[in-house]
Scaffold this motif. Structure first.
Motif, short mmCIF file in Angstrom:
data_model
loop_
_atom_site.label_atom_id
_atom_site.label_comp_id
_atom_site.label_asym_id
_atom_site.label_seq_id
_atom_site.Cartn_x
_atom_site.Cartn_y
_atom_site.Cartn_z
N GLN A 98 -35.78 -45.22 18.42
CA GLN A 98 -34.61 -45.72 18.86
C GLN A 98 -33.43 -44.88 18.64
O GLN A 98 -33.60 -44.35 17.47
CB GLN A 98 -34.44 -47.20 18.48
N TYR A 99 -32.56 -44.86 19.27
CA TYR A 99 -31.49 -44.04 19.27
C TYR A 99 -31.56 -42.64 18.93
O TYR A 99 -30.88 -41.90 18.26
CB TYR A 99 -30.58 -44.58 17.93
N LYS A 100 -32.52 -41.97 19.65
CA LYS A 100 -32.66 -40.79 19.50
C LYS A 100 -31.88 -39.91 20.62
O LYS A 100 -31.90 -40.58 21.55
CB LYS A 100 -34.34 -40.32 19.85
N SER A 101 -31.22 -38.89 20.14
CA SER A 101 -30.17 -38.32 21.02
C SER A 101 -31.26 -37.57 22.26
O SER A 101 -32.06 -37.18 22.35
CB SER A 101 -29.52 -37.02 20.43
N ILE A 102 -30.66 -37.85 23.52
CA ILE A 102 -31.28 -37.24 25.02
C ILE A 102 -30.79 -36.01 24.87
O ILE A 102 -29.38 -35.45 25.21
CB ILE A 102 -30.71 -38.21 26.16
N GLU A 103 -31.48 -35.07 24.70
CA GLU A 103 -31.20 -33.49 24.71
C GLU A 103 -32.70 -32.74 24.90
O GLU A 103 -33.79 -33.24 24.37
CB GLU A 103 -30.51 -33.08 23.39
N LYS B 277 -22.72 -35.16 33.79
CA LYS B 277 -22.91 -34.19 32.88
C LYS B 277 -24.40 -33.88 33.01
O LYS B 277 -25.30 -34.72 33.18
CB LYS B 277 -22.27 -34.76 31.34
N ALA B 278 -24.76 -32.74 32.47
CA ALA B 278 -26.24 -32.21 32.19
C ALA B 278 -26.19 -32.40 30.84
O ALA B 278 -25.40 -31.81 29.96
CB ALA B 278 -26.32 -30.92 32.52
N LEU B 279 -27.32 -33.33 30.08
CA LEU B 279 -27.62 -33.45 28.81
C LEU B 279 -28.14 -32.25 28.09
O LEU B 279 -29.28 -32.45 27.53
CB LEU B 279 -28.28 -34.74 28.61
N SER B 280 -27.42 -31.09 28.23
CA SER B 280 -27.87 -29.92 27.57
C SER B 280 -27.33 -30.09 26.25
O SER B 280 -26.73 -30.65 25.84
CB SER B 280 -27.37 -28.71 28.31
N THR B 281 -27.73 -28.70 25.50
CA THR B 281 -27.07 -28.66 24.21
C THR B 281 -26.28 -27.38 24.14
O THR B 281 -26.87 -26.20 24.10
CB THR B 281 -28.05 -28.63 23.10
N PRO B 282 -24.78 -27.25 23.99
CA PRO B 282 -24.00 -28.67 24.32
C PRO B 282 -24.00 -29.09 25.68
O PRO B 282 -24.75 -28.44 26.64
CB PRO B 282 -22.54 -27.84 23.80
N ARG B 283 -23.39 -30.04 25.82
CA ARG B 283 -23.23 -30.71 27.04
C ARG B 283 -22.53 -29.90 27.96
O ARG B 283 -21.69 -29.34 27.61
CB ARG B 283 -22.52 -32.18 26.97
N THR B 284 -23.03 -30.15 29.44
CA THR B 284 -22.46 -29.35 30.50
C THR B 284 -21.75 -30.32 31.49
O THR B 284 -22.63 -31.00 32.18
CB THR B 284 -23.54 -28.37 31.28
N THR B 285 -20.49 -30.10 31.58
CA THR B 285 -19.91 -30.99 32.67
C THR B 285 -19.96 -30.26 33.90
O THR B 285 -20.08 -28.93 34.41
CB THR B 285 -18.26 -30.84 32.41
N ILE B 286 -20.46 -31.32 35.15
CA ILE B 286 -20.82 -30.76 36.36
C ILE B 286 -19.76 -31.37 37.48
O ILE B 286 -19.30 -32.44 37.27
CB ILE B 286 -22.13 -31.43 36.86
N THR B 287 -19.25 -30.39 38.10
CA THR B 287 -18.24 -30.92 39.32
C THR B 287 -19.01 -30.97 40.65
O THR B 287 -19.41 -29.89 41.15
CB THR B 287 -17.17 -29.84 39.39
#
Length: 503
Positions: A404-409, A425-435
């Protein structure tokens, strides 16, 4: 009794013969199916050709096999935009585009080894772009992309001395007939670059570029000069040299100064008119330059968008060949989620609650996994979104340790994208904003296990959303990953897994 034994012997012999024929037939069938799988290999670098010349587009099968009974097709953009077609052992010209008539030649010298080539004569600027080399046998088909770049080397630079400016001599270097846009550079005696005014490039009615570069030379500066105009695609350049003698820099005497002063006093009356005229000319020129620059930028933008859209459509078309029927595994669903009896849709059915503060924790937004597990190969599926404003989609590693509550990455075994608070957003590390220009009605998910990639596509327009590259799957099985989100109502809009038929 003898007859019975004799009859039994014949029956045994017949059964053994039938078994032998069956084994031989099955081995031949397996050999045929194994030999049917192949890939197409084209050049790994763009091809370069000059206008009026010819170019050879070569491709081959891997593993090597005969292509004499296959269909071999070169096309651009759409499958029906045929550049050349070889089928049934001969060239077919009925479907060929008119602009390639009498200009193509199919070279089948090594077709028995799966190697073919297409020669295109009288190259034009319009021939530049992507080409597809397509092979089709009775049971399989594959293709490879290759890029053709077309270039033209222009005339040798012409250097002219035009006027005196800013205490020096104004030199102009002109050259024309280049494609694509060339680079202009002034050099000194030792080959060092010299500071000059920005070069101007204008396309003529034949789409060729005319370039003009200006250099101001003073008496104390380098007087041995070289103007070079370079075509970066062909790696060629035109060079011209000039030497300015001291005579071009006359000495100013006191008499000259007096005469100049008198002339300025006489012309003082006309200076305001001249200034106004020059100001107006400069304004008109700046306006024209701005329009030309805007037009060229718009043209480049349109070309890049068209190329990007074509590549995305090609990747999507290739991905959909690996469509699989994905269903949901109710045993993995969060207690507040409802999975449909056909296991093709999921929605939030718990008590009304507010959205969690962190949208990227496993249990914060409720999720369910697909029933299918993938440990190799390529797999594609689509999810209908309808009018949903919150969702998460992707793949995750199949493990019993779903904390539970593990980060999605990716580091935790998740490769996913999301829509949250009207932001993709793409749940990458770090997060990537998508347009995205258009809100997707469906999202296509493509898993290439051996290629270590997870890609997402927006449908129905077929644009590319995002791709996770160099994914570390660690030989783990992967499962489709879904979250319908929470809207604060008892009846939420469901996520629906879309089944692709007749592809």
């Amino acid at each position: 009794m003898k007859r019975r034994r004799f009859s039994g012997s014949n029956s045994s012999t017949g059964n053994i013969s039938l078994l032998g024929y069956t084994l031989v037939f099955m081995s031949l069938l397996v050999h045929k199916l194994d030999s049917a799988h192949f890939s197409v290999i084209g050049p790994d670098q763009p091809l370069v050709a000059t206008v009026g010349d010819e170019v050879v587009l070569a491709c081959r099968l891997s593993p090597r096999m005969s292509a004499q009974n296959m269909e071999v097709r070169w096309y651009r953009g759409q499958f029906s935009s045929v550049v050349h077609l070889y089928r049934e052992g001969k060239d077919q010209y009925v479907e060929q585009m008119s602009e390639y008539r009498q200009r193509t030649e199919f070279q089948a010298g090594d077709i028995a080894d799966g190697s073919v080539a297409l020669r295109i004569r009288d190259i034009r600027l319009s021939d530049a772009g992507l080409y597809m080399c397509f092979f089709r046998s009775e049971v399989s088909y594959q293709e490879a992309a290759m890029e053709l770049r077309v270039a033209v080397s222009g005339t040798s630079p012409l250097i002219s001395i035009e006027a005196y400016q800013d205490g020096g001599v104004r030199l102009v270097c002109r050259s024309g007939g280049w494609y694509p846009e060339p680079q202009s550079l002034w050099k000194g005696l030792q080959g060092q670059p010299l500071p000059s005014l920005p070069a101007k490039c204008i396309q003529d009615e034949n789409s060729l570029f005319q370039t003009e570069s200006v250099l101001i030379v003073t008496e104390k500066s380098n007087q041995n000069l070289t103007c070079a105009v370079r075509n970066s695609v062909l790696n060629q350049e035109g060079v011209s040299r000039v030497y300015l003698a001291d005579a071009f820099f006359p000495k100013i005497s006191y008499v000259t100064v007096i005469r100049l002063t008198l002339n300025l006093l006489v012309l003082a009356f006309f200076i305001p008119c001249a200034i106004y005229y020059l100001w107006k000319q400069s304004k008109d020129t700046d306006k024209l330059r701005s329009q030309l620059k805007s037009f060229e930028e718009n043209q480049r933008f349109q070309v890049e968008k068209e190329k990007e859209h074509y590549l995305a459509s090609f990747l999507l078309r290739k991905a959909r060949r690996f469509s699989v029927n994905v269903t949901l595994d109710p045993t993995t669903a969060h207690p507040e989620l409802w999975v449909s009896p056909d296991q093709k849709s999921v929605r939030y059915a718990g008590a009304a609650k507010e959205q969690p503060i962190d949208p990227d924790l496993v249990d914060s937004y409720r999720c369910v996994l697909g029933a299918q597990k993938f440990a190799s190969g390529r797999h594609y599926w689509e999810v209908k979104l309808k009018k949903k404003t919150v969702w998460h989609l992707g793949v995750c590693a199949d493990t019993d340790d779903r904390e539970q509550y593990k980060s999605i990455e990716p580091e935790n075994g998740y490769w996913a994208i999301r829509l949250w608070n009207r932001e993709y957003k793409a749940l990458s590390t770090p997060r990537t904003t998508i347009t995205l220009e258009i809100k997707p009605e469906r999202v296509g998910v493509f898993l290439d296990y051996e290629g270590e990639e997870v890609s997402f596509f927006s449908l129905p327009n077929g644009s590319h959303i995002y791709t996770f590259n160099r994914c570390v799957f660690g030989r783990r099985s992967l499962r489709p990953f879904f979250s319908p989100g929470i809207h604060g109502s008892k009846e939420d809009v469901p996520l629906i897994i879309f089944t692709i038929r007749d592809w």
